[in-house]
Every structure is written in structure tokens, then in C-alpha cells.
Design a protein around this motif. Structure first.
Motif, PDB file in Angstrom:
ATOM      1  N   GLY A  21       5.848  -3.974   4.981  1.00 37.37           N
ATOM      2  CA  GLY A  21       5.682  -3.958   3.252  1.00 37.37           C
ATOM      3  C   GLY A  21       4.949  -2.728   2.560  1.00 37.37           C
ATOM      4  N   HIS A  22       4.813  -1.575   3.189  1.00 33.34           N
ATOM      5  CA  HIS A  22       4.214  -0.496   2.654  1.00 33.34           C
ATOM      6  C   HIS A  22       5.201   0.452   2.032  1.00 33.34           C
TER       7      HIS A  22
ATOM      8  N   MET B 187       0.864  -1.258   0.037  1.00 34.34           N
ATOM      9  CA  MET B 187      -0.009  -0.022  -0.060  1.00 34.34           C
ATOM     10  C   MET B 187       0.995   1.180  -0.112  1.00 34.34           C
ATOM     11  N   ARG B 188       0.696   2.168  -0.875  1.00 37.12           N
ATOM     12  CA  ARG B 188       1.074   3.541  -0.716  1.00 37.12           C
ATOM     13  C   ARG B 188       0.588   4.502   0.421  1.00 37.12           C
ATOM     14  N   ILE B 189       1.322   4.941   1.126  1.00 40.05           N
ATOM     15  CA  ILE B 189       0.821   5.653   2.365  1.00 40.05           C
ATOM     16  C   ILE B 189       1.531   7.020   2.440  1.00 40.05           C
TER      17      ILE B 189
ATOM     18  N   LEU C  63      10.024   6.624  13.401  1.00 38.48           N
ATOM     19  CA  LEU C  63       9.074   5.215  13.981  1.00 38.48           C
ATOM     20  C   LEU C  63       8.280   4.766  13.349  1.00 38.48           C
ATOM     21  N   ILE C  64       7.256   5.489  12.727  1.00 44.13           N
ATOM     22  CA  ILE C  64       6.068   5.119  12.055  1.00 44.13           C
ATOM     23  C   ILE C  64       6.424   4.656  10.846  1.00 44.13           C
ATOM     24  N   ARG C  65       7.221   5.306  10.244  1.00 51.15           N
ATOM     25  CA  ARG C  65       7.831   4.836   8.836  1.00 51.15           C
ATOM     26  C   ARG C  65       8.494   3.405   8.780  1.00 51.15           C
ATOM     27  N   GLN C  66       9.429   3.323   9.805  1.00 50.10           N
ATOM     28  CA  GLN C  66       9.883   2.236   9.817  1.00 50.10           C
ATOM     29  C   GLN C  66       8.981   0.776  10.238  1.00 50.10           C
ATOM     30  N   VAL C  67       8.150   1.086  11.010  1.00 51.71           N
ATOM     31  CA  VAL C  67       7.083   0.211  11.343  1.00 51.71           C
ATOM     32  C   VAL C  67       6.296  -0.085  10.132  1.00 51.71           C
TER      33      VAL C  67
END
Length: 117
Positions: free
Chosen positions: A24-25, A1-3, A15-19
Motif C-alpha cells: 500500500g505504499h 506512506m510516500r517512499i 523487487l523492493i518496489r513491488q513489495v
């Protein structure tokens, strides 16, 4: 998914980006409402994770830009430490989910995964 992640606190955004990347996003990050609006005009996203209070003002400006677009935009997960926003607040009619801060990473993952097709 592209977020698209619009969060101005670098530690939190990292932190959010790493998670999200570990799950797989594909994540694009910006720190301001103006940048978010620009990215939404140029690129396609499946989901927007949006901080209510960004460096250049109210994140609801981004929601308004999504509403004003000619094509239906991506769902918005609004991240906020402001407890006064309720799901029936008229400003949030385009917001799919409100994720209260502070949230744990499991809550974030559940919110994002609820939009995975």
C-alpha cells in the motif's frame, strides 16, 4: 506512506518496489544520488530507502542534502552490503536504520513498517 527508493540495481529495485506497492505504499524510484537529491527538493517523502553505493557515487551525499535542508527531512533507511558502517559512525547520524545487504523481504517490511504512523 510516500517512499523514495534510491537503488541502482534494477532487479533489486523492481523487487523492493513491488513489495512496497503491494503493502500500500506510494514509491518513487531513482538510480542515482543526484536524482534522489532532485526528487527530495521537489517532492515530499515520508521515508527514504537509500543504497549506500549508487551509480554516481556515495549515497551519503543524499543524507547530507537532507541534513542541509531547512525543513526536517524524512527518516533514512540505509541499505548496504558494506559491513563497516556502525550505528555510531558520524556519517550515519541522520540515518534511522541500517539494513544490511543481503536482506530478506521480511526484514525490509519490518524496517519500513517501523515508520508507519
Amino acid at each position: 506512506m510516500r517512499i523514495l527508493l534510491a537503488e541502482d540495481e534494477r532487479t533489486i529495485s523492481r523487487l523492493i518496489r513491488q513489495v512496497l506497492v503491494n503493502n500500500g505504499h506510494d514509491v518513487a524510484w531513482c538510480a542515482s544520488a543526484a536524482e534522489a537529491v532532485e526528487l527530495l527538493e521537489r517532492e515530499r517523502f515520508d521515508l527514504v530507502l537509500l543504497d549506500l553505493h549508487l551509480a554516481d557515487g556515495d549515497g551519503m551525499r543524499v543524507v547530507a542534502a537532507i541534513e542541509a535542508a531547512s525543513e526536517p527531512g524524512p527518516p533514512v533507511v540505509l541499505m548496504t552490503g558494506e559491513g563497516v558502517l556502525e550505528a555510531d559512525d558520524p556519517r550515519t547520524r541522520r540515518v534511522a536504520t541500517i539494513l544490511p545487504k543481503p536482506f530478506d523481504l521480511d526484514e525490509l517490511e519490518r524496517a519500513v513498517n517501523s515508520f508507519v504512523a
